[in-house]
Enzyme design. Structure first.
Site, PDB file in Angstrom:
ATOM      1  CG  HIS A  34      -0.406  -0.213   2.432  1.00  0.00           C
ATOM      2  ND1 HIS A  34      -0.608   0.073   3.610  1.00  0.00           N
ATOM      3  CD2 HIS A  34       1.094  -0.149   2.731  1.00  0.00           C
ATOM      4  CE1 HIS A  34      -0.045  -0.263   5.033  1.00  0.00           C
ATOM      5  NE2 HIS A  34       1.022  -0.444   4.106  1.00  0.00           N
ATOM      6  CG  HIS A  35       4.335   2.062   2.733  1.00  0.00           C
ATOM      7  ND1 HIS A  35       3.141   3.273   3.177  1.00  0.00           N
ATOM      8  CD2 HIS A  35       4.398   1.039   3.078  1.00  0.00           C
ATOM      9  CE1 HIS A  35       2.687   2.475   4.688  1.00  0.00           C
ATOM     10  NE2 HIS A  35       3.584   1.528   3.855  1.00  0.00           N
TER      11      HIS A  35
END
Length: 393
Positions: free
Chosen positions: A131-132
């Site tokens: 998710h980064h």
């Protein structure tokens, strides 16, 4: 829609990359799937195993820039490669980096497609949850952002309301960034305070862009928060906002690194508390969007002690009845774990021996967790027609 069917997206090729001693070692995913198999979870009625393919350039460029994709392809060729967030301690370059990252994206896409097209009610890719990653930068061990790619595909199919719930210990910054100005996507992240932990974002006042205010929801929790406080915060924020938003589908990122044994963060959850969170998310999907729930893994760096147990519980919740916490771990799996990580303490049961307390948010309190909850509710609840001070909302 397939009646109470769960797609588990898996291919051993998802393990075909070598990151050495990097914390995001694929052994955690190998051990998760082995434990789920040994516990009989993958043999349950209604479980469909899906073999994914790599996400295409069209798929990836719904979120990522084409020149960034080219950099990811070229980086392994040049040992001195710099830029784009690559060849750093967090994001080392490795052979087949594009293919491995695209395969993980393809697996989450396959999960989203199975649910959206009605082939399954729920779908899981434990290898996903990266998710980064940003549109043109690798970050936080993440090269391509598979949840964002799946959400972008859903929007292209005509979805009008997609909810993303992120329970990783780190803020889901890449997904929030991708949809910060899009009122069709609600992103909710519960994470350790950005004052204490990477990536330094996810404050309560990050609420969405000018045309999407209220669609970014952040609950930054103080270091040391355990099961009771974390679950109190979850139930004080997430169900109300989800019900108000009324999504057609829920995407969850279920990083296991909020656990008290995780070496990279400072929340204090147990496996039992994480299990309770998974049950709560499934219940919300059942209540609000006819069970449509796409689940990914995420962070988690206690590779033997925590991640396989947490995500085996996750797979059990997604595929049917939750596992009893006192379930004993098969000796066959314990032997495999010992062979893969001889230095690890091998768990014997699926519980940490705790029973999470379910406490109601009191509405006002000097407890740091409750102050964090109030800050979040104050920032976003009025934008959804909710009263931030009324515990009933």
């Amino acid at each position: 829609m397939a009646d109470d069917t769960t797609a588990v997206v898996w291919d051993s090729a998802l393990l075909d990359y070598d990151m050495g001693d990097h914390p995001l070692n694929p052994v955690r995913v190998e051990l998760t799937m082995a434990l789920a198999r040994d516990l009989g979870i993958l043999d349950r009625p209604g479980v469909q195993m899906i073999t994914p393919t790599e996400a295409s350039e069209i798929d990836l460029t719904r979120v990522h820039r084409a020149d960034y994709l080219e950099a990811v392809r070229l980086a392994p060729i040049d040992p001195f490669f710099k830029g784009w967030g690559l060849n750093t301690p967090d994001n080392p370059v490795f052979d087949g980096m594009h293919q491995a990252s695209a395969r993980i994206c393809g697996a989450t896409l396959a999960a989203a497609k199975a649910v959206w097209h009605g082939a399954a009610r729920r779908a899981v890719n434990v290898a996903g949850g990266l998710h980064h990653a940003m549109p043109a930068r690798a970050a936080g061990f993440c090269v391509y952002n598979d949840p964002a790619v799946a959400i972008a595909w859903l929007l292209e199919q005509g979805a009008q309301r997609v909810a993303y719930i992120d329970v990783d210990v780190h803020h889901g910054d890449g997904v929030q960034t991708a949809f910060y100005d899009d009122p069709r996507v609600l992103t909710i992240s519960l994470h350790e305070s950005p004052l204490a932990l990477f990536p330094g974002t996810g404050f309560a006042d990050e609420i969405g862009g000018p045309n999407a205010e209220g669609t970014a929801v952040n609950v930054p929790l103080p270091p040391g928060t355990g099961d009771a406080g974390w679950l109190r915060a979850f139930h004080a924020v997430v169900p109300s906002v989800i019900r108000a938003f009324a999504p057609e589908i829920i995407i969850s990122q279920c990083g296991a690194d909020a656990h008290r044994l995780d070496p990279l963060a400072d929340l204090r959850l147990s496996v039992d508390g994480q299990r309770a969170a998974y049950i709560a998310m499934r219940a919300l999907a059942d209540e609000v969007c006819d069970g449509r729930w796409v689940v990914t893994g995420g962070g988690g760096y206690a590779l033997v002690e925590v991640v396989p147990r947490a995500w085996a519980h996750l797979l059990a919740v997604a595929t049917g009845e939750p596992l009893a916490p006192e379930t004993r771990i098969p000796q066959q799996w314990r032997a495999l774990a010992a062979s893969r990580r001889p230095e690890a303490t091998i768990p014997e049961a699926m519980t940490d021996g705790t029973e999470p307390r379910m406490e109601s948010w009191p509405g006002t309190s000097e407890d740091p967790v409750d102050r964090a909850v109030l800050a979040t509710r104050t920032a976003v609840f009025p934008l959804h027609g909710l009263d931030p001070h009324d515990p009933r909302d």
